[in-house]
Design an enzyme around this catalytic site. Structure first.
Site, PDB file in Angstrom:
ATOM      1  N   SER A  51       0.843  -1.183   0.000  1.00 44.02           N
ATOM      2  CA  SER A  51       0.000   0.000   0.000  1.00 44.02           C
ATOM      3  C   SER A  51       0.897   1.260   0.000  1.00 44.02           C
ATOM      4  O   SER A  51       1.770   1.354  -0.853  1.00 44.02           O
ATOM      5  CB  SER A  51      -0.943  -0.065   1.202  1.00 44.02           C
ATOM      6  OG  SER A  51      -2.067   0.741   0.981  1.00 44.02           O
TER       7      SER A  51
ATOM      8  N   ASP B 219      -9.086  -5.136  -5.628  1.00 49.37           N
ATOM      9  CA  ASP B 219      -8.719  -4.015  -4.762  1.00 49.37           C
ATOM     10  C   ASP B 219      -8.960  -2.706  -5.510  1.00 49.37           C
ATOM     11  O   ASP B 219      -8.359  -2.469  -6.553  1.00 49.37           O
ATOM     12  CB  ASP B 219      -7.233  -4.152  -4.396  1.00 49.37           C
ATOM     13  CG  ASP B 219      -6.673  -2.916  -3.708  1.00 49.37           C
ATOM     14  OD1 ASP B 219      -7.465  -2.082  -3.209  1.00 49.37           O
ATOM     15  OD2 ASP B 219      -5.429  -2.798  -3.665  1.00 49.37           O
TER      16      ASP B 219
ATOM     17  N   HIS C  59      -6.375  -6.194  -1.570  1.00 50.28           N
ATOM     18  CA  HIS C  59      -5.294  -5.298  -1.173  1.00 50.28           C
ATOM     19  C   HIS C  59      -4.192  -6.030  -0.395  1.00 50.28           C
ATOM     20  O   HIS C  59      -4.433  -6.553   0.694  1.00 50.28           O
ATOM     21  CB  HIS C  59      -5.895  -4.191  -0.310  1.00 50.28           C
ATOM     22  CG  HIS C  59      -5.068  -2.949  -0.224  1.00 50.28           C
ATOM     23  ND1 HIS C  59      -4.722  -2.191  -1.315  1.00 50.28           N
ATOM     24  CD2 HIS C  59      -4.522  -2.303   0.844  1.00 50.28           C
ATOM     25  CE1 HIS C  59      -4.018  -1.130  -0.935  1.00 50.28           C
ATOM     26  NE2 HIS C  59      -3.872  -1.187   0.374  1.00 50.28           N
TER      27      HIS C  59
END
Lengths: 496, 496
Positions: free
Chosen positions: A187, A425, A450
Site C-alpha cells: 500500500s 482491490d 489489497h
C-alpha cells in the site's frame, strides 16, 4: 436524487466518535483492514524470540543543514537473524519498509518475509516509519504532532532517506556489504518500496511493491477510479445487491427527512447512540463497502458476505432492512452498530497529516453505486490549511517521484521492481498493471485484494494467490542470481 | 625536508587578501579558471538579445512542511528561443544546470549549448543555482549567508529539486510536454547533471556530465589522486620542471628561515605586499600548479607555459628564480605578483559552505611533486563547525547519490548519461572513466582538461576535442531518436 446537496464533510473511517470529519474519501492505505473486524488477518501473537529490536540515531532533516536539522531521534528497526546466511556470506536482506502505523503488527502479518526467508537464507529487517510507534522525533508524540513546525519533517522523502541510512548501517554492522537488499512494502509502504528502488538503487537491488497506488496522484488515474472498482466488485457478486445499495442512499435521505426519521434509522441499524445526521449513517456505509471491497480476502470474502445478507434478507423489511442486514453480517454479532465508540489510531492521526501535505490522492465518485461526490482541490486545500496552517503540495509527489507517462519514462530506466496487485482491490486502479520493461514487472491476479500477496500464507489460500507468490519469489530469485553473477565478475574485473 | 610541520591551514584560491584560510585543498570546481587570467576562456561579451530572463517562484524547502519551508524566492533562468523547433514540436530542450556561481558567464562560456542548438532545433535553458547570482532566498544576500539557519537550505538536493520544478514549469509554459530534456553541466554542475538524470528520469531524458568528480567522496577515489595527476601532468611536460618544483618547497622554507629571508622572497617573486609567512607563497604556488593542470586548455597550455619558463630561466638564478619565472609566465606581465588584492567571489563564499556541509571531498597530497599534506576529517569537521556552528555530513553525498561500486550498482539501472573527462584534468581521477552500460558512457580524451568539451568551439581546437564533442553529440542524437520512436509507439499503444 437528493433534496439537499450531499454534504462534503465525510469520514474515511468506519466510526465517528472522535474522528474529525474530512472533506475527502481516502480509504485506508494499509496492508490490513480494521483490526477489530473478525475477518481481519491480524493475528494477535506476541513476536517470537527470533526478533531483536534496535534503535538507530536518525537525523531529523536529511535535506537541510540548519542546526535544528541535526537533531536526532531513536528510530526502531527489528531484525530476525534466524534464517540468515551470516556475515560475509552475501546472503540477501529482506527489508520491510514500515508505513503509516507502528511496526509491531507487521512482524506477524507480513508473511512474505517469514514464509520465504528460509529458502533465501535471508536476514529480515523491519523498519518503522518516522512519526509512528516508537520512532517519534521531539520529546514526545504530543510534541511531534503539535503543529506544522514539528510535523514538517514528517514526509516520504525523509522517510526513505531514513531507510537508506538504516540499511547502510545494517549492512555495515552485520558485515553484509555485498548482500543484495530487497525492499518490500504494501500500500503506502509499497509506494515507498518502489520509490526507494528508484531513488536509492545503490542501497536496494530490488523492490516488491504490493498494492501500491503510485499513479493515484495529480489526476494520472481518473478520480472516480477507486469507487468504480468498488462498484464493479459488488456488481460482479450480485446485481441485485448492487441495485439495493445504489437505491439505498436516497431512501436513507428520504427517511431522515421524515418526523422521527432519524430514530427509525437508529432502530433499524441498532446504532450505539442516536445518529445526529443522516450523513453519519451514509458515511459509515460508504466506508464499509469500500473496506469490504479493498480487503475482500479469502476465505471470508466480505463483499460476498454483505451481498448474501442483503439479497437474503426478507424483502418485507424493505431496502433499509436489507442494508442493515449487510451491516450486521459484515460486523458480526455485536450489541450495537454504526457509531461504536472508537479511539483515533496513530494511523488516523498520522495519515491525516500525510494526505494533507504531500500524499494528496484525488478520489471522487461519479455515477456508480455511490452518490456523486466530487474532489475539490480548493476545498481540500482550505481544509488542510485550516487544520495545520500550511496547504498541501498536491503536485510534489509527481515532481519528486514521477508517475505521468510512467511507461514511456521507465521503459529504458531503472530495473527490478515488482508492482503486484489484486484487481478486486479498488486501489489497484492507481497501480502499475502492465509490464514496463523486462525488469519492471506487473504481477496481478483477477480476484486478489489489497496486499494479499504479502500476507501470511494459509492453507485456505486459493491457488491463484499461491501462484502469484511463487511468481514473485521466482522473479526475486532471478534478480539475486544475476546479481551474484555480476558481483563475481565485478570482483574479478574491477576497473574502478 | 621541512624543519617545521607543514601548516595545515591553506588556501585554495590564487590570492590571499581577504580569503579565510581553509584546512583543505579543494581546487576550484568550475568549468572555467580564474577569470582574470589572460588565458581564461571567458569572453566578456554582453549576452545577446537571444537570451530572455525569467524568474520562477521557487519553494525554499522541498523536503519539509514547516511554515517557513513554504517561503518562496525568485529563481533566475534564462531562455534562448532562437533555435527552437517551437511549441508542440517535441523539439529538445537543452538545460544547463547552474553550479557554484552566478549564471551570467555561462551564457557565453558553455559553447556546447549554443554551438549545437541549431542542429537539434533545441530550446536553451540556463538555470541559476540557488544562493548564487540573482537567485538568493531571504531578504538579501547578506541575510541568506548569515549563518547555518539561513544557509541550511543551500544544498544539492534542494538545488536539483529546484531544477525539476523549473523544467516542468518550462515544459508546461512553452507547451513542450513531450520535448526530451538533456541536462548539461560541468564540474560540480556535471555532478548535478548526472544526479539529476538518476533522481528525476521523468524530467530529463539524458545528461551530459562534463568533468564531474562524482566519485571523489567518502574515499571512493584515493585521497592523493588529484595531486598525483597534477604531478603527472608536469612530469610529462618536463622532467626537469617537475624536479625543480619538487625541490623548491624546501628551498622556500630554508630561505624563509634565514634573516631577511621573507624580504628576499618578496623581491624574488615581486610580491604586491610583504608576505607574512612562507606558507603564503607556498600556497600560492600550490594553487597555481593545480589550476594550470586543471585548466590546461589549448592553445595556451599553461603547464607548458610554466615549465618552459622554469626550464628556460637562467640557472644562475637558482631554483627560486626558476619558480618565479614560472609565476611571471603564468600570470603575464603584471606590476606585482603572489598577493594581489582580490575580493572574495560569490563562488569563494558559496563553495566554502557547500564543501563544509555536504560536498566533502577528501583531497590530500602524498609523496609527489608536492609536500605531504594529509586530509584530516576530524580537523576539517572542527574547522567547519567553527565557521558555521554545524559540522559537515561527509557520508551524505554517497548515501543520497551513491558512488561506491558504481559499476556494479548501475550496470543494470539507469541510462543516458555521458560522463566526459579530459585525463589531464586532475579531477578526472574522481570521474567515471569506464563505460558502465550501453547507455551510461564514459567519453574521455587523453589530453583534455577540465570541462573543455562543453566550452565554445574554437578554430584552434585540436582534433581530439573536436572528435570528443562530435561523439557526445552523436550519443545524444541517438538517445533522442530512440525517444522519438518510443514516443510514437507510446502514443499509439498507450495502455495506461
Amino acid at each position: 436524487m437528493f433534496s439537499s446537496p450531499w454534504i462534503p464533510f465525510l469520514l474515511f473511517v468506519l466510526s465517528t466518535s472522535v474522528v474529525t470529519a474530512l472533506p475527502y474519501r481516502f480509504p485506508r492505505l494499509s496492508p490490513i483492514g480494521e483490526k477489530f473486524l473478525h475477518h481481519s488477518r491480524v493475528l494477535e501473537l506476541p513476536p517470537s524470540d527470533d526478533f531483536k529490536t534496535f534503535y538507530y540515531n536518525q537525523t531529523l532533516d536529511h535535506f537541510n543543514y540548519r542546526p535544528e536539522s541535526y537533531t536526532t531521534f531513536p528510530q526502531r528497526y527489528i531484525v530476525n537473524f534466524k534464517y540468515w546466511g551470516g556475515a560475509n556470506s552475501s546472503a540477501p536482506i529482506f527489508a520491510y519498509l514500515g508505513a503509516e502505523a507502528p511496526i509491531d503488527d507487521d512482524l506477524n502479518v507480513i508473511g512474505f518475509m517469514t514464509d520465504n526467508a528460509i529458502q533465501f537464507n535471508a536476514l529480515l529487517v523491519y523498519i518503522e516509519h518516522r512519526y509512528y510507534g516508537k520512532s517519534v522525533p521531539f520529546e514526545s508524540r504530543d510534541e511531534a504532532l503539535r503543529n506544522a513546525s514539528t510535523l514538517g519533517y514528517f514526509n516520504s522523502a525523509q522517510a526513505i532517506a531514513d531507510y537508506a541510512n538504516i540499511l547502510m548501517h545494517v549492512k555495515k554492522e552485520f558485515r553484509a556489504n555485498y548482500s543484495p537488499v530487497i525492499v518490500i512494502g504494501g500500500s503506502y509502504g509499497g509506494m515507498l518500496a518502489s520509490w526507494f528502488r528508484l531513488k536509492y538503487p545503490h542501497v536496494a537491488l530490488g523492490a516488491l511493491a504490493s498494492s501500491a497506488p503510485l499513479l493515484y496522484f495529480d489526476d494520472i488515474t481518473p478520480q472516480n477510479g477507486y469507487y468504480s472498482v468498488v462498484t464493479k466488485d459488488f456488481r460482479e457478486v450480485s446485481e441485485t445487491c448492487y441495485e439495493t445499495i445504489k437505491k439505498s442512499w436516497s431512501e436513507i435521505e428520504a427517511v431522515a427527512l421524515q418526523p422521527n426519521g432519524l430514530s427509525f434509522l437508529d432502530q433499524e441499524f441498532k446504532t450505539c447512540r442516536p445518529i445526529g445526521r443522516s450523513f453519519e449513517l451514509r458515511d459509515y456505509l460508504w466506508s464499509m463497502y469500500a473496506s469490504a471491497a479493498q480487503y475482500n480476502h479469502p476465505p471470508g470474502y466480505p463483499v460476498t458476505r454483505i451481498c448474501d445478507a442483503i439479497d437474503g434478507a426478507f424483502s418485507v423489511n424493505g431496502t433499509l432492512g436489507k442494508i442493515a442486514a449487510g451491516v450486521f453480517a459484515y460486523r458480526g454479532n455485536l450489541s450495537c452498530y454504526i457509531n461504536e465508540p472508537r479511539n483515533e489510531t496513530e494511523t488516523d492521526v498520522g495519515w491525516r497529516w500525510q494526505s494533507c501535505s504531500e500524499m494528496v490522492m484525488p478520489i471522487s465518485s461519479d455515477d456508480d453505486m455511490f452518490p456523486p461526490f466530487p474532489f475539490d482541490l480548493g476545498n481540500f486545500s482550505r481544509y488542510c490549511n485550516g487544520l495545520y496552517g500550511v496547504p498541501p503540495r498536491p503536485h510534489w509527489a509527481t515532481t519528486y517521484y514521477g508517475g505521468h507517462d510512467i511507461q514511456l519514462v521507465l521503459q529504458r530506466f531503472g530495473s527490478n521492481i515488482i508492482f503486484s496487485n489484486g484487481l478486486k482491490d479498488p486501489y489497484s486502479i492507481g497501480g502499475v498493471l502492465h509490464n514496463i520493461s523486462d525488469t519492471l514487472l506487473a504481477v496481478h491476479t483477477t480476484n486478489g485484494s489489497h496486499c494479499l500477496d504479502i500476507l501470511k500464507a494459509n492453507e485456505t489460500d486459493p491457488e491463484w494467490v499461491v501462484t502469484q507468490r511463487k511468481t514473485e519469489v521466482g522473479i526475486i530469485k532471478a534478480w539475486i542470481s544475476k546479481y551474484y553473477a555480476d558481483l563475481a565478475n565485478y570482483k574479478q574485473n574491477k576497473t574502478f
